[in-house]
Design a protein around this motif. Sequence first.
Motif, PDB file in Angstrom:
ATOM      1  N   GLY A   5       0.718  -1.195  -0.061  1.00 64.42           N
ATOM      2  CA  GLY A   5       0.038  -0.026  -0.052  1.00 64.42           C
ATOM      3  C   GLY A   5       1.025   1.172   0.076  1.00 64.42           C
ATOM      4  O   GLY A   5       1.970   1.229  -0.489  1.00 64.42           O
ATOM      5  N   ILE A  80       1.856  -4.109   6.148  1.00 62.91           N
ATOM      6  CA  ILE A  80       0.690  -4.400   5.477  1.00 62.91           C
ATOM      7  C   ILE A  80      -0.360  -5.405   6.209  1.00 62.91           C
ATOM      8  O   ILE A  80      -1.625  -5.411   5.890  1.00 62.91           O
ATOM      9  N   ARG A  83      -2.260  -3.077   8.187  1.00 63.68           N
ATOM     10  CA  ARG A  83      -3.371  -2.501   7.552  1.00 63.68           C
ATOM     11  C   ARG A  83      -4.481  -3.475   7.125  1.00 63.68           C
ATOM     12  O   ARG A  83      -5.855  -3.020   6.974  1.00 63.68           O
ATOM     13  N   ASN A 316      -8.408  -5.221  -2.302  1.00 61.15           N
ATOM     14  CA  ASN A 316      -6.980  -4.695  -1.813  1.00 61.15           C
ATOM     15  C   ASN A 316      -6.720  -3.457  -2.407  1.00 61.15           C
ATOM     16  O   ASN A 316      -6.275  -2.444  -1.694  1.00 61.15           O
ATOM     17  N   ARG A 317      -7.343  -3.386  -3.761  1.00 59.33           N
ATOM     18  CA  ARG A 317      -6.857  -2.109  -4.600  1.00 59.33           C
ATOM     19  C   ARG A 317      -7.756  -0.673  -3.885  1.00 59.33           C
ATOM     20  O   ARG A 317      -7.285   0.408  -3.489  1.00 59.33           O
ATOM     21  N   GLU A 320      -6.216   0.325  -0.462  1.00 56.26           N
ATOM     22  CA  GLU A 320      -5.029   1.222  -0.957  1.00 56.26           C
ATOM     23  C   GLU A 320      -5.413   2.721  -1.180  1.00 56.26           C
ATOM     24  O   GLU A 320      -4.871   3.534  -0.637  1.00 56.26           O
ATOM     25  N   SER A 324      -4.927   6.268   1.340  1.00 55.57           N
ATOM     26  CA  SER A 324      -4.214   7.384   0.703  1.00 55.57           C
ATOM     27  C   SER A 324      -5.328   8.577   0.782  1.00 55.57           C
ATOM     28  O   SER A 324      -4.788   9.569   0.153  1.00 55.57           O
TER      29      SER A 324
END
Length: 347
Positions: A5, A80, A83, A316-317, A320, A324
């Motif tokens: 990430g 990771i 997270r 997962n994307r 991430e 952010s």
Amino acid sequence: MQTAGPSGFYNVPTTKLLILFVGTCSVLASILDLKPIFHLQLSPHVTLHHQFWRLLTSHCAFTNSGELFFGLLIIYSMRIIERQYGSAKYAAFLFITLWVSTFLELGALVSGAKLGFRRIPGGPYALVFSMLYQYHRIIPATYRFRIFGATLNDKMFLYAPALQMMISQSFATIVPCICGMMAGALYRSDVGNVKKWRFPRYVRNAASRVSDASLASGPIPRSSTTMPTTARSSEILTTAANLRNRRSNAGTNNARARATNTADVREYIDTLTGRGASAEVQPPPEEDVQILMSMFPDHPRETIMRAFSAGHNNMNRAVEIMLSTPAPVGSSSNDGAGTTSGSNNRP
């Protein structure tokens, strides 16, 4: 190396605290010549001198610079896992595996005394390998490659320094590493519902206030530029000009080729500007939406849906992207508590 990430310590205060603690203890032990107090030995330290504090200090500091470097590198890469779990669950995981691995190490010292195994060097070997076990079970490989006929993946870049740590002092380091993997396997198997245990709420609230004041790290700023590079812009303009020239001169035989080129250019421009994405991407599963909403309670549902759309419904994307994405103005962002409720739904 396996991507984790956003870079840095955003939303991982437990990892940041652990790295600072282990690094500081290791440096002070070397400067102040305190390395002898960090190893674990039953006789005479525990059985005769009753130095039970060694059960904890043996996990606090590495005794040489090479293992310190590799250990901190692996702990940083394991952010990771924090997270994925959430800070509250990750802190509980570290606490549980610390005690389980300590009892396993004591058993190894007792049973191995007749074989000459009497000492475990200082360092959080068990914690590191307990994290690595979770990493092995949870995080998939990103890519694979072949070397001399052997198929490897990107996770080997973490396994290689971990192997060096394990065999650095022969059985003295192999035993605590194996104890750490056993503790990680017990936690992963959820013996006695240990995955559901958390620190009391007042402890988590106090830790959150401290982490927000001294350990909080902001997200890496994301570029808002949506225009392509100069070379790519020239290529698009040239392609568009060629399409206009072909449209005026082409006949029936070239109609299909023109349509294909036009669609390619339109698709590229739509990707840059974000147009047309909602019509092609199917809505994400409601279960995944609820998981992200529980992990990021400060963000509205529209932000969650945009993250799924940008990540093409990849969980997962989307996580991430949300990590952010700054919280809306006026909301109270909590690194630990913000992911606590969502962590119970994660493996």
